[in-house]
Write a protein that holds these residues in place. Structure first.
Motif, mmCIF file in Angstrom:
data_model
loop_
_atom_site.group_PDB
_atom_site.id
_atom_site.type_symbol
_atom_site.label_atom_id
_atom_site.label_comp_id
_atom_site.label_asym_id
_atom_site.label_seq_id
_atom_site.Cartn_x
_atom_site.Cartn_y
_atom_site.Cartn_z
ATOM 1 N N GLU A 68 51.440 30.862 24.562
ATOM 2 C CA GLU A 68 51.484 32.150 24.177
ATOM 3 C C GLU A 68 51.935 32.330 25.178
ATOM 4 O O GLU A 68 52.948 33.917 25.381
ATOM 5 C CB GLU A 68 50.265 32.426 23.142
ATOM 6 C CG GLU A 68 49.824 33.383 22.454
ATOM 7 C CD GLU A 68 48.734 34.072 21.639
ATOM 8 O OE1 GLU A 68 48.588 34.489 22.430
ATOM 9 O OE2 GLU A 68 48.782 34.317 20.597
ATOM 10 N N ARG A 69 51.709 32.056 27.109
ATOM 11 C CA ARG A 69 52.424 33.109 27.807
ATOM 12 C C ARG A 69 53.043 31.503 28.804
ATOM 13 O O ARG A 69 52.083 31.098 28.317
ATOM 14 C CB ARG A 69 51.328 33.819 28.277
ATOM 15 C CG ARG A 69 50.966 35.214 27.659
ATOM 16 C CD ARG A 69 50.274 35.943 28.111
ATOM 17 N NE ARG A 69 49.686 37.541 27.176
ATOM 18 C CZ ARG A 69 49.038 38.223 27.735
ATOM 19 N NH1 ARG A 69 48.801 37.861 28.903
ATOM 20 N NH2 ARG A 69 48.835 39.125 27.091
ATOM 21 N N ILE A 70 53.719 31.748 29.580
ATOM 22 C CA ILE A 70 53.467 31.110 30.650
ATOM 23 C C ILE A 70 53.374 31.707 32.187
ATOM 24 O O ILE A 70 54.244 32.740 32.622
ATOM 25 C CB ILE A 70 54.903 30.024 30.783
ATOM 26 C CG1 ILE A 70 56.063 30.520 30.672
ATOM 27 C CG2 ILE A 70 54.646 29.208 29.276
ATOM 28 C CD1 ILE A 70 57.867 30.011 30.541
ATOM 29 N N GLY A 71 52.990 31.155 32.667
ATOM 30 C CA GLY A 71 53.337 31.598 34.505
ATOM 31 C C GLY A 71 54.583 31.366 34.895
ATOM 32 O O GLY A 71 54.870 30.231 34.968
ATOM 33 N N ALA A 72 54.633 31.483 36.392
ATOM 34 C CA ALA A 72 55.657 31.684 37.296
ATOM 35 C C ALA A 72 55.932 30.256 37.548
ATOM 36 O O ALA A 72 54.823 29.542 37.859
ATOM 37 C CB ALA A 72 55.105 32.962 38.496
ATOM 38 N N GLY A 73 57.537 29.740 37.425
ATOM 39 C CA GLY A 73 57.590 28.147 38.030
ATOM 40 C C GLY A 73 57.207 27.483 36.980
ATOM 41 O O GLY A 73 57.354 26.123 37.126
ATOM 42 N N VAL A 74 57.083 27.498 35.544
ATOM 43 C CA VAL A 74 56.435 26.724 34.247
ATOM 44 C C VAL A 74 57.822 26.474 34.230
ATOM 45 O O VAL A 74 58.678 26.929 33.841
ATOM 46 C CB VAL A 74 55.390 27.239 33.626
ATOM 47 C CG1 VAL A 74 55.778 26.308 31.672
ATOM 48 C CG2 VAL A 74 54.543 27.838 33.684
ATOM 49 N N THR A 75 58.067 25.153 34.383
ATOM 50 C CA THR A 75 59.009 24.644 33.405
ATOM 51 C C THR A 75 59.157 23.459 32.711
ATOM 52 O O THR A 75 59.784 22.846 31.590
ATOM 53 C CB THR A 75 60.058 23.670 34.731
ATOM 54 O OG1 THR A 75 58.938 22.785 34.928
ATOM 55 C CG2 THR A 75 60.471 24.106 36.254
ATOM 56 N N LEU A 76 57.835 22.457 32.036
ATOM 57 C CA LEU A 76 57.898 22.155 31.387
ATOM 58 C C LEU A 76 57.275 22.294 29.546
ATOM 59 O O LEU A 76 57.618 21.769 28.886
ATOM 60 C CB LEU A 76 56.254 20.360 31.704
ATOM 61 C CG LEU A 76 56.600 20.255 33.211
ATOM 62 C CD1 LEU A 76 55.531 19.436 32.996
ATOM 63 C CD2 LEU A 76 58.342 19.396 32.430
ATOM 64 N N LEU A 77 57.194 23.807 29.651
ATOM 65 C CA LEU A 77 56.582 24.032 28.336
ATOM 66 C C LEU A 77 57.484 25.347 28.150
ATOM 67 O O LEU A 77 57.641 26.579 28.749
ATOM 68 C CB LEU A 77 55.242 24.128 28.060
ATOM 69 C CG LEU A 77 54.547 23.264 28.337
ATOM 70 C CD1 LEU A 77 53.177 23.860 28.828
ATOM 71 C CD2 LEU A 77 54.509 22.042 27.425
#
Length: 368
Positions: A68-77
């Motif tokens: 539902e949400r992704i944090g800063a720097g997430v690249t895989l999802l």
């Protein structure tokens, strides 16, 4: 934001299903809306005997859901990805970089404590911390905060709600056979304890092409299930010496491979002693530490091997999709092990697990 979670407040008490506050995501964390989550023996162990300071805690570590949400720097999802959650690993130590994440140097603090490695937790109730990083997910909740490398993106052609156990229990049994033992087609195998892990090992033995697959348990009902799933022989070890019977079945040779799925001392010994030489026994059962097991060293000296297995020696990002593909092909019907319960009925589900009424209980969540 707020979400609903099942909290263990004290040992051997019903879980409290209540609202908790979820902190903002850290870099490389994602927020997953849960769709399904399994109940595993490791969760039950904490309910029975949490370590000092390990409550209140949200357990659950066989989750599946949607990002539902992704944090800063997430690249895989990306937001909207369907995912299966598995064990946490740092991704940076020598074992992780050598494709041995199940032996991550930080495995214990990342998985078996309930907090992040810095001692923090993403969950609070009325300002009080609630441990919310059990196996890096604490997925007995409507939402889980998860490190991005702890979530495996999956296709959406198989119902997502039943996929969670692929991240731990089913992975453990199937991986012990397909990854650790890797039996040759036509080989013989004995599997001790026909719970969800043992039955998963049985399904994997069929995939591997084992010719003789011997199920051992003390319950006729579980042995009947094993036979229905493809075991060629069933032994009730409460009434029959399993080693002698396995010798009889194999013409006095013993089996090429065995799997211990419970960790009791007498079972580990039997799983080792039923082997021919050479032969390999994989032990995945866990009864806590310490758990002293006495074996006759002569069985090892003359060519038998006893090997411990964590999480099926699996790299989840590769093995979870492999199990899903085998299911898609009709060769790995793990769904036959699963009974679903509404998440709101988690305490009813736990009672059913304790009574042995179900093989693998999976909690499902209402679609928002």
């Amino acid at each position: 934001m707020k979400t609903t979670a099942a909290i263990l407040n004290h040992a051997n008490t019903e879980l409290e299903v209540t609202d908790v506050d979820v902190d903002d995501l850290r870099p490389h964390e994602v927020l997953v809306r849960m769709v399904g989550v399994g109940i595993c023996h490791t969760d039950l162990g904490v309910i029975a005997a949490p370590a000092p300071g390990q409550t209140p805690i949200v357990l659950g570590h066989e989750g599946s859901g949607v990002v539902e949400r992704i944090g800063a720097g997430v690249t895989l999802l990306s937001v909207g990805d369907p995912v299966v959650l598995s064990y946490a690993h740092c991704g940076e130590c020598d074992h992780c970089t050598a494709d041995l994440p199940q032996h991550c140097r930080a495995f214990v603090p990342l998985n078996l404590v309930g907090a992040r490695t810095d001692g923090s937790t993403p969950l609070h109730r009325d300002g009080t911390p609630v441990l919310g990083a059990w196996f890096g997910q604490s997925s007995w909740a409507q939402h889980a905060v998860v490190a991005e490398n702890n979530a495996i993106r999956v296709d959406d052609d198989i119902p997502l709600d039943i996929l969670g156990p692929l991240g731990c229990g089913i992975q453990t049994g199937a991986g012990a056979v397909l990854n650790t033992l890797d039996p040759e087609p036509g080989s013989t195998i004995a599997i001790f304890a026909m719970g969800s892990v043992g039955l998963s090992a049985l399904l994997a033995a069929i995939v591997a092409g084992c010719d003789t697959i011997i199920a051992v348990d003390v319950s006729d009902a579980r042995l009947d299930t094993a036979s229905d799933l493809g075991a060629t022989h069933a032994i009730n070890s409460a009434t029959t010496d399993p080693v002698a019977r396995i010798q009889e079945i194999t013409g006095g040779l013993g089996v090429n491979y065995s799997v211990d799925c419970i960790g009791f001392s007498d079972v580990v010994r039997a799983a080792l002693e039923c082997l021919q030489t050479p032969g390999v026994c994989a032990t995945v059962g866990f009864q806590g530490m310490p758990n002293d097991v006495t074996v006759d060293q002569g069985h090892l000296l003359f060519g038998r091997t006893l090997v411990g297995v964590v999480e099926g020696d699996a790299i989840p990002g590769a093995f979870v999709p492999r199990m899903i593909e085998l299911h898609r092909e009709g060769r790995f019907p793990f769904d036959r092990l699963i009974t679903t319960f509404d998440f709101a009925d988690i305490n009813t589900a736990l009672d059913a697990v304790h009574r042995g009424d179900v093989t693998k209980a999976v909690l499902t969540f209402p679609t928002p």
